[in-house]
Design a protein around this motif. Structure first.
Motif, mmCIF file in Angstrom:
data_model
loop_
_atom_site.group_PDB
_atom_site.id
_atom_site.type_symbol
_atom_site.label_atom_id
_atom_site.label_comp_id
_atom_site.label_asym_id
_atom_site.label_seq_id
_atom_site.Cartn_x
_atom_site.Cartn_y
_atom_site.Cartn_z
ATOM 1 N N LEU A 14 0.826 -1.210 0.000
ATOM 2 C CA LEU A 14 0.000 0.000 0.000
ATOM 3 C C LEU A 14 0.864 1.265 0.000
ATOM 4 O O LEU A 14 0.537 2.238 -0.688
ATOM 5 N N ASP A 15 1.948 1.257 0.758
ATOM 6 C CA ASP A 15 2.856 2.413 0.766
ATOM 7 C C ASP A 15 3.448 2.641 -0.619
ATOM 8 O O ASP A 15 3.519 3.780 -1.096
ATOM 9 N N GLU A 16 3.851 1.567 -1.282
ATOM 10 C CA GLU A 16 4.404 1.686 -2.638
ATOM 11 C C GLU A 16 3.343 2.231 -3.597
ATOM 12 O O GLU A 16 3.625 3.098 -4.420
ATOM 13 N N GLN A 17 2.128 1.719 -3.482
ATOM 14 C CA GLN A 17 1.049 2.169 -4.352
ATOM 15 C C GLN A 17 0.710 3.633 -4.077
ATOM 16 O O GLN A 17 0.504 4.420 -5.007
ATOM 17 N N GLU A 18 0.676 4.022 -2.807
ATOM 18 C CA GLU A 18 0.371 5.409 -2.456
ATOM 19 C C GLU A 18 1.430 6.358 -3.017
ATOM 20 O O GLU A 18 1.091 7.405 -3.599
ATOM 21 N N LEU A 19 2.690 6.000 -2.882
ATOM 22 C CA LEU A 19 3.763 6.831 -3.418
ATOM 23 C C LEU A 19 3.635 6.975 -4.928
ATOM 24 O O LEU A 19 3.741 8.079 -5.470
ATOM 25 N N ALA A 30 -1.721 17.835 -10.389
ATOM 26 C CA ALA A 30 -2.446 18.035 -9.135
ATOM 27 C C ALA A 30 -1.596 18.845 -8.165
ATOM 28 O O ALA A 30 -0.376 18.711 -8.117
ATOM 29 N N THR A 31 -2.266 19.691 -7.394
ATOM 30 C CA THR A 31 -1.564 20.478 -6.382
ATOM 31 C C THR A 31 -1.424 19.645 -5.111
ATOM 32 O O THR A 31 -2.137 18.654 -4.915
ATOM 33 N N TRP A 32 -0.529 20.090 -4.246
ATOM 34 C CA TRP A 32 -0.366 19.400 -2.965
ATOM 35 C C TRP A 32 -1.646 19.503 -2.134
ATOM 36 O O TRP A 32 -1.999 18.570 -1.412
ATOM 37 N N ALA A 33 -2.357 20.623 -2.240
ATOM 38 C CA ALA A 33 -3.619 20.779 -1.510
ATOM 39 C C ALA A 33 -4.653 19.759 -1.991
ATOM 40 O O ALA A 33 -5.388 19.176 -1.177
ATOM 41 N N GLN A 34 -4.711 19.526 -3.294
ATOM 42 C CA GLN A 34 -5.645 18.528 -3.836
ATOM 43 C C GLN A 34 -5.271 17.127 -3.366
ATOM 44 O O GLN A 34 -6.144 16.322 -3.021
ATOM 45 N N LEU A 39 -6.201 12.429 0.289
ATOM 46 C CA LEU A 39 -5.667 11.508 1.304
ATOM 47 C C LEU A 39 -6.285 11.723 2.681
ATOM 48 O O LEU A 39 -5.974 10.992 3.626
ATOM 49 N N GLY A 40 -7.126 12.750 2.805
ATOM 50 C CA GLY A 40 -7.736 13.044 4.099
ATOM 51 C C GLY A 40 -6.780 13.716 5.064
ATOM 52 O O GLY A 40 -6.940 13.622 6.283
ATOM 53 N N LEU A 41 -5.803 14.423 4.523
ATOM 54 C CA LEU A 41 -4.822 15.127 5.340
ATOM 55 C C LEU A 41 -5.235 16.584 5.506
ATOM 56 O O LEU A 41 -5.978 17.129 4.683
ATOM 57 N N SER A 42 -4.735 17.223 6.539
ATOM 58 C CA SER A 42 -5.207 18.562 6.881
ATOM 59 C C SER A 42 -4.542 19.693 6.101
ATOM 60 O O SER A 42 -5.059 20.805 6.090
ATOM 61 N N SER A 43 -3.393 19.428 5.459
ATOM 62 C CA SER A 43 -2.704 20.521 4.772
ATOM 63 C C SER A 43 -1.829 19.995 3.646
ATOM 64 O O SER A 43 -1.516 18.807 3.589
ATOM 65 N N ARG A 44 -1.437 20.918 2.769
ATOM 66 C CA ARG A 44 -0.531 20.547 1.686
ATOM 67 C C ARG A 44 0.814 20.121 2.249
ATOM 68 O O ARG A 44 1.454 19.228 1.729
ATOM 69 N N GLN A 45 1.233 20.768 3.348
ATOM 70 C CA GLN A 45 2.502 20.393 3.970
ATOM 71 C C GLN A 45 2.460 18.949 4.469
ATOM 72 O O GLN A 45 3.432 18.218 4.337
#
Length: 156
Positions: A14-19, A30-34, A39-45
């Motif tokens: 899954l980690d390999e696929q996500e990367l 795609a932007t980091w914000a997108q 991914l359900g993360l709170s920020s682009r950072q």
């Protein structure tokens, strides 16, 4: 115990696929914000940090695989990693010589490559650096290029 090992193997896949999906999304514009939102993360950072963590874990796995091969493979990967650090720090890199941008992208791919591919990609990098001429390269890159040439050399 076998099922626990299966979980670890599934997590790795899954980690390999996500990367791979993150990199494909970035390549497609795609932007980091997108990516963070997907991914359900709170920020682009957070998304950038996640990608860095996944890439670092992949590099670590590659380095462990390198241990199964000759010491020369580890030397090649170290030389490419050193080169990549210098390239990343040099804002003028892409304009230094005709194939500088190609060297940058080849080094990025080589860092995560399997040992056989690593050796082939590093050979291309070395040829492109040689074509540029050592005098056109910053002194630290000249040293890394010499280390890469040594690691790739078939003569000991």
């Amino acid at each position: 115990m076998a099922r626990l090992a299966d979980v670890a193997a599934a997590r790795l896949r899954l980690d390999e696929q996500e990367l791979e999906l993150i990199d494909r999304a970035r390549y497609a514009g795609a932007t980091w914000a997108q990516i963070a939102a997907a991914l359900g993360l709170s920020s682009r950072q957070a998304a950038e940090q996640r990608r860095q963590r996944l890439a670092a874990a992949r590099r670590s796995r590659r380095q462990n695989l390198d241990l199964r091969f000759s010491a020369r493979i580890a030397m090649v990967r170290t030389a490419v990693a050193d080169l990549q650090r210098w390239i990343d720090a040099d804002r003028r890199w892409d304009g230094r010589f005709r194939r500088a941008a190609l060297v940058r992208s080849t080094a990025e791919v080589a860092l995560d490559a399997a040992p056989s591919s690593l050796y082939a990609l590093a050979s291309h990098i070395a040829a492109d650096l040689a074509e540029a001429g050592r005098e056109r390269l910053p002194a630290p890159v000249q040293a890394v290029a010499a280390m890469l040439d040594s690691a790739l050399s078939t003569h000991d």
